[in-house]
Design a protein around this motif. Structure first.
Motif, PDB file in Angstrom:
ATOM      1  N   GLY A 113       0.870  -1.144   0.028  1.00  0.00           N
ATOM      2  CA  GLY A 113       0.124   0.030  -0.016  1.00  0.00           C
ATOM      3  C   GLY A 113       0.791   1.294   0.021  1.00  0.00           C
ATOM      4  N   THR A 114       2.174   1.255   0.318  1.00  0.00           N
ATOM      5  CA  THR A 114       3.094   2.146   0.559  1.00  0.00           C
ATOM      6  C   THR A 114       4.266   2.300  -0.478  1.00  0.00           C
ATOM      7  OG1 THR A 114       4.211   1.314   2.365  1.00  0.00           O
ATOM      8  CG2 THR A 114       2.374   2.687   2.610  1.00  0.00           C
ATOM      9  N   GLY A 115       4.291   1.214  -1.334  1.00  0.00           N
ATOM     10  CA  GLY A 115       5.775   1.141  -2.040  1.00  0.00           C
ATOM     11  C   GLY A 115       5.783  -0.282  -2.565  1.00  0.00           C
ATOM     12  N   LEU A 116       7.159  -0.672  -2.490  1.00  0.00           N
ATOM     13  CA  LEU A 116       7.579  -1.849  -2.976  1.00  0.00           C
ATOM     14  C   LEU A 116       8.250  -2.669  -1.938  1.00  0.00           C
ATOM     15  CD1 LEU A 116       8.785  -1.234  -6.675  1.00  0.00           C
ATOM     16  CD2 LEU A 116       6.500  -1.803  -5.877  1.00  0.00           C
ATOM     17  N   GLY A 138      14.125  -9.332   3.919  1.00  0.00           N
ATOM     18  CA  GLY A 138      14.058  -8.047   2.980  1.00  0.00           C
ATOM     19  C   GLY A 138      13.477  -6.769   3.630  1.00  0.00           C
ATOM     20  N   GLY A 139      13.100  -6.044   2.744  1.00  0.00           N
ATOM     21  CA  GLY A 139      12.426  -4.698   3.295  1.00  0.00           C
ATOM     22  C   GLY A 139      11.640  -4.091   2.200  1.00  0.00           C
ATOM     23  N   ASP A 140      11.223  -3.064   2.764  1.00  0.00           N
ATOM     24  CA  ASP A 140      10.134  -2.077   1.819  1.00  0.00           C
ATOM     25  C   ASP A 140      10.846  -0.875   1.518  1.00  0.00           C
ATOM     26  OD1 ASP A 140       8.348  -3.974   2.675  1.00  0.00           O
ATOM     27  OD2 ASP A 140       7.038  -2.519   3.565  1.00  0.00           O
ATOM     28  N   THR A 141      10.519  -0.447   0.481  1.00  0.00           N
ATOM     29  CA  THR A 141      11.293   0.823  -0.076  1.00  0.00           C
ATOM     30  C   THR A 141      10.747   2.242   0.969  1.00  0.00           C
ATOM     31  OG1 THR A 141       9.122   1.268  -1.472  1.00  0.00           O
ATOM     32  CG2 THR A 141      11.170   0.423  -2.418  1.00  0.00           C
ATOM     33  N   ALA A 142      11.698   2.912   1.133  1.00  0.00           N
ATOM     34  CA  ALA A 142      11.290   4.075   1.909  1.00  0.00           C
ATOM     35  C   ALA A 142      11.457   5.224   1.054  1.00  0.00           C
ATOM     36  CB  ALA A 142      12.665   4.496   2.960  1.00  0.00           C
TER      37      ALA A 142
END
Length: 205
Positions: free
Chosen positions: A97-100, A120-124
């Motif tokens: 909902g906020t990025g990749l 892993g992680g989410d785009t900031a």
């Protein structure tokens, strides 16, 4: 009567305003996913372009490296990364909902999950159509610490994909950690100008 006089002037002003309003900024993350999707079904050979500290990736030395954009949906792309006959790794990029989000699916040959998996992680930030950065997420940090991988809690992963019109189109996967006692760099680059045969199905898929 007044409204009949003003109407043409208002319409003219509105049209002029439209003509000078800048176009909306492109969605860089949507463009990034589109670039990946354009590679769907194709496989490419790669080579290590950066490895620090010395010897950190010795297990990959001399082995064929192949990435395969195996599965593409609007909100999810699966990219197995094969190292020789090792088919344990799959990069999974999804929309949130906020990025990749980038996750690493690691399996054993029998298909069971490795103890270090789905990290892993989410785009900031919005990134660009050609590069997205994924700082380690809280869930991964907790899991790393639980299994004694404290050195990985500052990981940042990046994925790059060139425009097909670039002089040297490449796909890049990168892991890096800041300078210090746990500093790390792993960068592998895949040549998009030439496909290779699609590898076998990754383990567990």
């Amino acid at each position: 009567m007044l409204h009949k006089i003003l109407a043409p002037a208002i319409a003219t002003a509105l049209l002029a305003g439209c003509a000078t309003t800048p176009a909306a900024a492109p969605d860089s993350q949507a463009a990034f996913m589109e670039r990946l999707s354009a590679l769907c079904g194709k496989a490419f050979a790669g080579r290590i372009m950066g490895s620090e500290p010395a010897g950190a990736d010795a297990d990959m030395a001399g082995k064929p490296l192949v990435m395969h954009v195996r599965s593409c949906a609007r909100d999810r792309i699966e990219i197995p990364f094969h190292v020789g006959t090792d088919r344990s790794r799959t990069w999974v990029i999804t929309r949130t909902g906020t990025g990749l989000r980038l996750k690493h699916d690691h399996r054993h040959e029998d298909g069971s999950a490795d103890k270090v998996t789905m990290y892993g992680g989410d785009t900031a930030a919005s990134g660009t159509a050609g590069r997205q950065d994924f700082p380690v997420d809280a869930e991964s940090i907790a899991n790393f610490r639980a299994i004694g991988l404290d050195r990985s809690v500052t990981n940042v992963w990046s994925v790059e994909v060139s425009d097909a019109r670039d002089a040297k189109p490449v796909f890049v996967y990168e892991l890096r950690r800041p300078a210090g006692p746990t500093a790390r760099l792993f960068r592998v680059e895949f040549d998009l100008t030439q496909t290779v045969d699609a590898p076998p199905t990754p383990w567990g898929w």
